[in-house]
Design a protein around this motif. Structure first.
Motif, PDB file in Angstrom:
ATOM      1  N   VAL A 115      -3.760  -8.719 -22.671  1.00 33.53           N
ATOM      2  CA  VAL A 115      -3.902  -8.694 -24.119  1.00 33.53           C
ATOM      3  C   VAL A 115      -5.327  -8.287 -24.498  1.00 33.53           C
ATOM      4  O   VAL A 115      -5.542  -7.576 -25.483  1.00 33.53           O
ATOM      5  CB  VAL A 115      -3.523 -10.052 -24.741  1.00 33.53           C
ATOM      6  N   ALA A 155       7.340 -12.367 -22.455  1.00 39.76           N
ATOM      7  CA  ALA A 155       6.775 -13.681 -22.138  1.00 39.76           C
ATOM      8  C   ALA A 155       7.490 -14.788 -22.883  1.00 39.76           C
ATOM      9  O   ALA A 155       7.997 -14.600 -23.993  1.00 39.76           O
ATOM     10  CB  ALA A 155       5.284 -13.716 -22.486  1.00 39.76           C
ATOM     11  N   TYR A 196       6.475  -8.465 -26.236  1.00 36.37           N
ATOM     12  CA  TYR A 196       5.244  -8.351 -27.016  1.00 36.37           C
ATOM     13  C   TYR A 196       4.437  -7.101 -26.713  1.00 36.37           C
ATOM     14  O   TYR A 196       3.501  -6.772 -27.438  1.00 36.37           O
ATOM     15  CB  TYR A 196       4.372  -9.600 -26.828  1.00 36.37           C
ATOM     16  N   HIS A 232       6.642 -15.269 -17.389  1.00 44.47           N
ATOM     17  CA  HIS A 232       6.342 -13.884 -17.771  1.00 44.47           C
ATOM     18  C   HIS A 232       7.108 -12.928 -16.869  1.00 44.47           C
ATOM     19  O   HIS A 232       7.192 -13.140 -15.649  1.00 44.47           O
ATOM     20  CB  HIS A 232       4.833 -13.630 -17.635  1.00 44.47           C
ATOM     21  N   ARG A 243       1.793 -15.300 -22.929  1.00 43.26           N
ATOM     22  CA  ARG A 243       1.373 -13.905 -22.774  1.00 43.26           C
ATOM     23  C   ARG A 243       0.270 -13.780 -21.726  1.00 43.26           C
ATOM     24  O   ARG A 243      -0.481 -14.728 -21.503  1.00 43.26           O
ATOM     25  CB  ARG A 243       0.867 -13.361 -24.112  1.00 43.26           C
TER      26      ARG A 243
END
Length: 408
Positions: free
Chosen positions: A265, A255, A249, A203, A260
């Motif tokens: 998120v 990522a 994203y 990431h 992710r």
């Protein structure tokens, strides 16, 4: 029943199920306050009251328990400040206290923010043994001159060693970078990104340096790249990361497939989170309302208040009129958007409450014309504040400006 009461019942949010729940733990001390930082962080002066602060965190969590009975944490994020100032023993004490009071998913993502200036290999291994499963390393740049301009306490070699050891110990590592730095060229910005890609970290976050109010840089602004050059940097960075196998994203997040940041998120999909620690914010959903909370900001005041059983500085339910904006403020950062059904799941309101705004945003080319998904176009991503403003409730101009500045 009075007509006003009937109307209130019809417009009150109702939740068929509660969203996922995360925990945010704030550790407010840093070795040095960076001139661009507007987070609730405080320069370390003398010894940090580590043991007392851990006790305050535990007391703070215990005070929050009645609001989350029967729920479990799916992710935990320990941020700051510089959490890696705390010993592995203190991080272990925090996580043990959490697990003994609230169920935690067996595969929960548990992230710790680390500054390369506090890097020690044994310290990283201690965090891993305590249960931390993901490390977020604040590198910002691999250019020593740029690091000095940002007031960072680490050098590029320390950053490289911290990343290499983090990948060895944790595997799951985020590298934080910044671009549009003082005097930075596109070539220099891309050199930082390419070096981060070479580590093959799962990431990478790439943030545009902005001059935030109440920071040293805001009152003493350095010479930064102009808007056109910064936009060119952003486009070039996104292209290089895409070529390196990173999915863009979220506005500033990239990522590898399946990697992710699960904690973030949850924020962006308007999930719930308990926030403990000085200045921490929280959002909790109940059967018919959404509540936001903020803890005392000053560490000393926070510890006194938390140990006395009330760390809250403020707390209030989010108004029905503001819920749509609160949702969009988060969800529209996701480049792939969110399913339209999640709007009702997370706000408790029918999608018709934003029907007019959605149509208007589509007509202006800011949202995709897709009835199943709320997704910003490439133009909507670039002009995110313009898109968000369309969902603001009618408020005084000052309140509207403040609301937009909350977008991270």
């Amino acid at each position: 029943m009075p007509a006003a009461q009937v109307l209130a019942d019809l417009t009150r949010p109702r939740f068929a199920q509660l969203p996922p729940l995360s925990l945010y733990v704030h550790i407010p001390w840093c070795l040095k306050k960076c001139p661009y930082c507007d987070f609730n962080s405080h320069e370390k002066r003398g010894d940090v009251p580590e043991a007392r602060y851990v006790q305050a965190l535990v007391a703070d969590l215990e005070s929050a328990l009645p609001q989350i009975w029967g729920r479990r944490f799916s992710t935990i994020f320990i941020g700051g400040g510089t959490p890696s100032l705390f010993t592995p023993q203190s991080i272990d004490a925090i996580l043990t206290a959490v697990r003994t009071r609230v169920p935690v998913d067996p595969d929960a993502e548990i992230t710790l923010e680390a500054n390369p200036g506090t890097f020690e290999a044994e310290r990283f291994r201690g965090y891993r043994a305590a249960g931390v499963s993901r490390l977020s390393i604040g590198v910002q740049s691999f250019d020593d001159a740029k690091l000095a301009a940002l007031g960072r306490v680490h050098g590029s070699d320390e950053a490289r060693r911290a990343i290499a050891t983090g990948l060895e110990v944790f595997g799951n590592v985020n590298i934080d970078l910044m671009y549009a730095l003082p005097g930075q060229s596109i070539e220099e910005a891309l050199a930082d990104v390419k070096e981060a890609i070479a580590f093959d970290a799962p990431h990478i976050s790439a943030y545009h340096l902005t001059l935030e109010p109440n920071t040293y840089f805001h009152s003493h602004p350095p010479k930064l790249p102009d808007d056109d050059l910064a936009a060119d940097m952003q486009e070039a960075i996104e292209a290089v990361l895409a070529a390196g196998g990173y999915e863009h994203y979220e506005t500033s997040a990239f990522a590898k497939p399946g990697r992710r940041a699960r904690h973030n998120v949850n924020y962006w999909t308007f999930g719930d989170y308990v926030g403990i620690g000085a200045g921490a914010h929280g959002k909790i959903t109940f059967a018919d309302r959404v509540r936001r909370e903020a803890r005392q900001r000053q560490p000393a005041a926070y510890m006194d208040a938390a140990l006395a059983g009330d760390a809250l500085q403020e707390g209030a339910d989010v108004s029905v009129e503001r819920l749509p904006f609160e949702f969009m403020l988060n969800a529209l950062r996701l480049t792939g958007g969110v399913p339209a059904t999640i709007y009702t799941e997370r706000t408790g309101l029918p999608i018709t409450t934003v029907g007019r705004e959605l149509r208007a945003a589509e007509e202006r080319g800011l949202l995709e014309k897709d009835p199943t998904t709320i997704r910003p176009t490439s133009r909507g991503q670039r002009f995110l504040n313009e898109l968000l403003e369309m969902f603001l409730p009618a408020e005084p101009a000052q309140a509207r400006t403040i609301a937009l500045k909350r977008a991270p």
